[in-house]
Design a protein around this motif. Structure first.
Motif, PDB file in Angstrom:
ATOM      1  N   LYS A 186      16.327  22.990  43.574  1.00 59.70           N
ATOM      2  CA  LYS A 186      15.178  23.866  43.365  1.00 59.70           C
ATOM      3  C   LYS A 186      15.579  25.343  43.317  1.00 59.70           C
ATOM      4  CE  LYS A 186      10.520  24.773  44.913  1.00 59.70           C
ATOM      5  NZ  LYS A 186       9.501  24.569  45.894  1.00 59.70           N
ATOM      6  N   LYS A 187      16.559  25.761  44.118  1.00 60.66           N
ATOM      7  CA  LYS A 187      16.968  27.171  44.127  1.00 60.66           C
ATOM      8  C   LYS A 187      17.590  27.577  42.790  1.00 60.66           C
ATOM      9  CE  LYS A 187      17.654  27.860  49.042  1.00 60.66           C
ATOM     10  NZ  LYS A 187      18.573  28.274  50.104  1.00 60.66           N
ATOM     11  N   VAL A 188      18.473  26.742  42.270  1.00 61.83           N
ATOM     12  CA  VAL A 188      19.106  27.026  40.982  1.00 61.83           C
ATOM     13  C   VAL A 188      18.042  27.005  39.880  1.00 61.83           C
ATOM     14  CG1 VAL A 188      20.768  26.166  39.275  1.00 61.83           C
ATOM     15  CG2 VAL A 188      21.364  26.199  41.705  1.00 61.83           C
ATOM     16  N   TYR A 189      17.164  26.027  39.936  1.00 60.79           N
ATOM     17  CA  TYR A 189      16.058  25.912  38.977  1.00 60.79           C
ATOM     18  C   TYR A 189      15.245  27.209  38.945  1.00 60.79           C
ATOM     19  CZ  TYR A 189      11.351  24.455  37.488  1.00 60.79           C
ATOM     20  OH  TYR A 189      10.130  24.356  36.871  1.00 60.79           O
ATOM     21  N   GLU A 190      14.802  27.665  40.098  1.00 62.25           N
ATOM     22  CA  GLU A 190      13.977  28.875  40.168  1.00 62.25           C
ATOM     23  C   GLU A 190      14.738  30.107  39.705  1.00 62.25           C
ATOM     24  OE1 GLU A 190      12.259  29.383  44.054  1.00 62.25           O
ATOM     25  OE2 GLU A 190      10.889  27.713  43.768  1.00 62.25           O
ATOM     26  N   LYS A 191      15.974  30.225  40.116  1.00 62.19           N
ATOM     27  CA  LYS A 191      16.764  31.402  39.762  1.00 62.19           C
ATOM     28  C   LYS A 191      16.887  31.548  38.252  1.00 62.19           C
ATOM     29  CE  LYS A 191      21.381  33.413  40.211  1.00 62.19           C
ATOM     30  NZ  LYS A 191      22.723  33.265  40.794  1.00 62.19           N
ATOM     31  N   TYR A 192      17.284  30.481  37.578  1.00 63.54           N
ATOM     32  CA  TYR A 192      17.557  30.602  36.151  1.00 63.54           C
ATOM     33  C   TYR A 192      16.298  30.566  35.299  1.00 63.54           C
ATOM     34  CZ  TYR A 192      22.359  30.711  37.496  1.00 63.54           C
ATOM     35  OH  TYR A 192      23.543  31.089  38.068  1.00 63.54           O
ATOM     36  N   LEU A 193      15.252  29.919  35.759  1.00 60.93           N
ATOM     37  CA  LEU A 193      13.978  29.994  35.054  1.00 60.93           C
ATOM     38  C   LEU A 193      13.433  31.412  35.166  1.00 60.93           C
ATOM     39  CD1 LEU A 193      11.953  28.264  33.463  1.00 60.93           C
ATOM     40  CD2 LEU A 193      10.774  27.828  35.612  1.00 60.93           C
ATOM     41  N   THR A 194      13.536  31.988  36.339  1.00 61.16           N
ATOM     42  CA  THR A 194      13.115  33.378  36.537  1.00 61.16           C
ATOM     43  C   THR A 194      13.940  34.312  35.671  1.00 61.16           C
ATOM     44  OG1 THR A 194      12.427  32.884  38.809  1.00 61.16           O
ATOM     45  CG2 THR A 194      12.798  35.206  38.259  1.00 61.16           C
ATOM     46  N   LEU A 195      15.231  34.080  35.595  1.00 65.10           N
ATOM     47  CA  LEU A 195      16.103  34.937  34.781  1.00 65.10           C
ATOM     48  C   LEU A 195      15.695  34.903  33.312  1.00 65.10           C
ATOM     49  CD1 LEU A 195      18.538  36.824  34.574  1.00 65.10           C
ATOM     50  CD2 LEU A 195      19.986  34.787  34.361  1.00 65.10           C
ATOM     51  N   ILE A 196      15.423  33.739  32.789  1.00 65.76           N
ATOM     52  CA  ILE A 196      15.031  33.633  31.371  1.00 65.76           C
ATOM     53  C   ILE A 196      13.729  34.383  31.111  1.00 65.76           C
ATOM     54  CG2 ILE A 196      14.152  32.016  29.630  1.00 65.76           C
ATOM     55  CD1 ILE A 196      16.378  30.091  30.515  1.00 65.76           C
ATOM     56  N   PHE A 197      12.716  34.163  31.941  1.00 67.81           N
ATOM     57  CA  PHE A 197      11.443  34.842  31.718  1.00 67.81           C
ATOM     58  C   PHE A 197      11.549  36.345  31.980  1.00 67.81           C
ATOM     59  CE2 PHE A 197       9.685  30.580  31.617  1.00 67.81           C
ATOM     60  CZ  PHE A 197       8.726  30.705  30.614  1.00 67.81           C
ATOM     61  N   THR A 198      12.418  36.745  32.886  1.00 69.64           N
ATOM     62  CA  THR A 198      12.647  38.171  33.130  1.00 69.64           C
ATOM     63  C   THR A 198      13.290  38.810  31.911  1.00 69.64           C
ATOM     64  OG1 THR A 198      12.890  37.764  35.502  1.00 69.64           O
ATOM     65  CG2 THR A 198      13.758  39.848  34.671  1.00 69.64           C
ATOM     66  N   LYS A 199      14.263  38.134  31.324  1.00 64.84           N
ATOM     67  CA  LYS A 199      14.911  38.648  30.114  1.00 64.84           C
ATOM     68  C   LYS A 199      13.920  38.730  28.949  1.00 64.84           C
ATOM     69  CE  LYS A 199      19.745  37.341  30.866  1.00 64.84           C
ATOM     70  NZ  LYS A 199      20.844  36.509  30.327  1.00 64.84           N
ATOM     71  N   ILE A 200      13.058  37.743  28.827  1.00 62.43           N
ATOM     72  CA  ILE A 200      12.065  37.754  27.748  1.00 62.43           C
ATOM     73  C   ILE A 200      11.116  38.940  27.914  1.00 62.43           C
ATOM     74  CG2 ILE A 200      10.042  36.547  26.813  1.00 62.43           C
ATOM     75  CD1 ILE A 200      11.625  33.916  27.282  1.00 62.43           C
ATOM     76  N   ASN A 207       5.163  25.083  31.017  1.00 62.81           N
ATOM     77  CA  ASN A 207       4.916  24.107  32.083  1.00 62.81           C
ATOM     78  C   ASN A 207       5.888  24.295  33.245  1.00 62.81           C
ATOM     79  OD1 ASN A 207       2.669  22.774  31.083  1.00 62.81           O
ATOM     80  ND2 ASN A 207       3.893  21.367  29.869  1.00 62.81           N
ATOM     81  N   GLU A 208       7.142  24.610  32.925  1.00 69.32           N
ATOM     82  CA  GLU A 208       8.123  24.839  33.989  1.00 69.32           C
ATOM     83  C   GLU A 208       7.774  26.099  34.778  1.00 69.32           C
ATOM     84  OE1 GLU A 208      10.273  22.532  34.924  1.00 69.32           O
ATOM     85  OE2 GLU A 208       9.448  21.368  33.271  1.00 69.32           O
ATOM     86  N   LEU A 209       7.343  27.142  34.078  1.00 69.88           N
ATOM     87  CA  LEU A 209       6.943  28.374  34.762  1.00 69.88           C
ATOM     88  C   LEU A 209       5.752  28.106  35.676  1.00 69.88           C
ATOM     89  CD1 LEU A 209       7.371  31.422  35.151  1.00 69.88           C
ATOM     90  CD2 LEU A 209       5.817  31.786  33.211  1.00 69.88           C
ATOM     91  N   ASN A 210       4.805  27.333  35.195  1.00 71.82           N
ATOM     92  CA  ASN A 210       3.656  26.989  36.030  1.00 71.82           C
ATOM     93  C   ASN A 210       4.076  26.147  37.224  1.00 71.82           C
ATOM     94  OD1 ASN A 210       0.890  26.721  36.848  1.00 71.82           O
ATOM     95  ND2 ASN A 210       1.005  24.634  36.059  1.00 71.82           N
ATOM     96  N   PHE A 211       4.979  25.195  37.008  1.00 71.47           N
ATOM     97  CA  PHE A 211       5.458  24.372  38.114  1.00 71.47           C
ATOM     98  C   PHE A 211       6.098  25.253  39.186  1.00 71.47           C
ATOM     99  CE2 PHE A 211       8.595  21.901  40.408  1.00 71.47           C
ATOM    100  CZ  PHE A 211       7.855  20.784  40.780  1.00 71.47           C
ATOM    101  N   MET A 212       6.888  26.226  38.748  1.00 61.97           N
ATOM    102  CA  MET A 212       7.584  27.095  39.690  1.00 61.97           C
ATOM    103  C   MET A 212       6.618  28.023  40.422  1.00 61.97           C
ATOM    104  SD  MET A 212      10.657  29.842  38.974  1.00 61.97           S
ATOM    105  CE  MET A 212       9.670  31.028  38.069  1.00 61.97           C
ATOM    106  N   THR A 213       5.721  28.650  39.690  1.00 61.80           N
ATOM    107  CA  THR A 213       4.855  29.669  40.287  1.00 61.80           C
ATOM    108  C   THR A 213       3.584  29.112  40.913  1.00 61.80           C
ATOM    109  OG1 THR A 213       3.660  30.054  38.214  1.00 61.80           O
ATOM    110  CG2 THR A 213       5.631  31.414  38.628  1.00 61.80           C
ATOM    111  N   GLY A 214       3.064  28.045  40.329  1.00 59.68           N
ATOM    112  CA  GLY A 214       1.784  27.507  40.792  1.00 59.68           C
ATOM    113  C   GLY A 214       0.612  28.412  40.452  1.00 59.68           C
TER     114      GLY A 214
END
Length: 182
Positions: A84-98, A127-134
């Motif tokens: 979950k930590k790696v998942y959140e980190k890199y999903l956050t990184l992609i959306f931050t870059k966007i 869907n992944e962003l929603n899963f992560m953030t809720g």
């Protein structure tokens, strides 16, 4: 006679070229099947694949979210059950870059999802962003999400401000454009 020799050489050349293309095609199929099979243990190394993609991801303009390969989206879905930590980190990184790209190229945020007819059953980065953030309540959906939604997540998770991979895009997000004073 020279015309026959020429045609003979041309046919040999074409046959040789087709053979080379076939070999490249077959090698491509083998490498794709290796990607599906993954490591020797029979599972893909999602951590490595996702981290490499996210670190190297360089969005280009407003349609950056659409440029993410479906294999990466599916990889995120698998990774959330593995680490979950790696998942959140890199999903956050992609959306931050966007979001940083949207602000850099166009000085504004862009719509990344419209929820009028949104299908939550199809794997997607939204869907992944929603899963992560809720952040989404499926019974009370907003009309849209813009790329700026990631700023809420960053504010709630300040640990990302200290990570090297995030410093450049976060600087772009939190530093007003130099021409804003003009």
């Amino acid at each position: 006679m020279s015309l026959n020799n020429f045609l003979f050489c041309l046919i040999l050349f074409l046959l040789f070229s087709c053979n080379q293309k076939q070999e490249k095609y077959e090698r491509g199929i083998e490498s794709k099947s290796e990607m599906i099979i993954g490591t020797e243990s029979g599972t893909k190394d999602y951590k490595k694949e996702i981290s490499e993609f996210a670190i190297n991801f360089s969005p280009n303009g407003p349609a950056a979210l659409d440029s993410i390969p479906f294999d990466i989206v599916k990889g995120f879905k698998e990774l959330r059950t593995i680490d979950k930590k790696v998942y959140e980190k890199y999903l956050t990184l992609i959306f931050t870059k966007i979001y940083a790209e949207h602000l850099t190229c166009c000085n504004q945020t862009y719509i990344i999802a419209e929820f009028a007819n949104f299908d939550f059953s199809i794997p997607s980065m939204i869907n992944e962003l929603n899963f992560m953030t809720g952040y989404l309540d499926k019974d009370n959906l907003p009309e849209i999400w813009t790329s700026g939604i990631i700023q809420n997540w960053l504010n709630e998770n300040p640990k990302y401000f200290e990570m090297d991979e995030f410093k450049k895009p976060i600087e772009k997000i939190y530093t007003p454009p130099s021409d804003i004073n003009n």
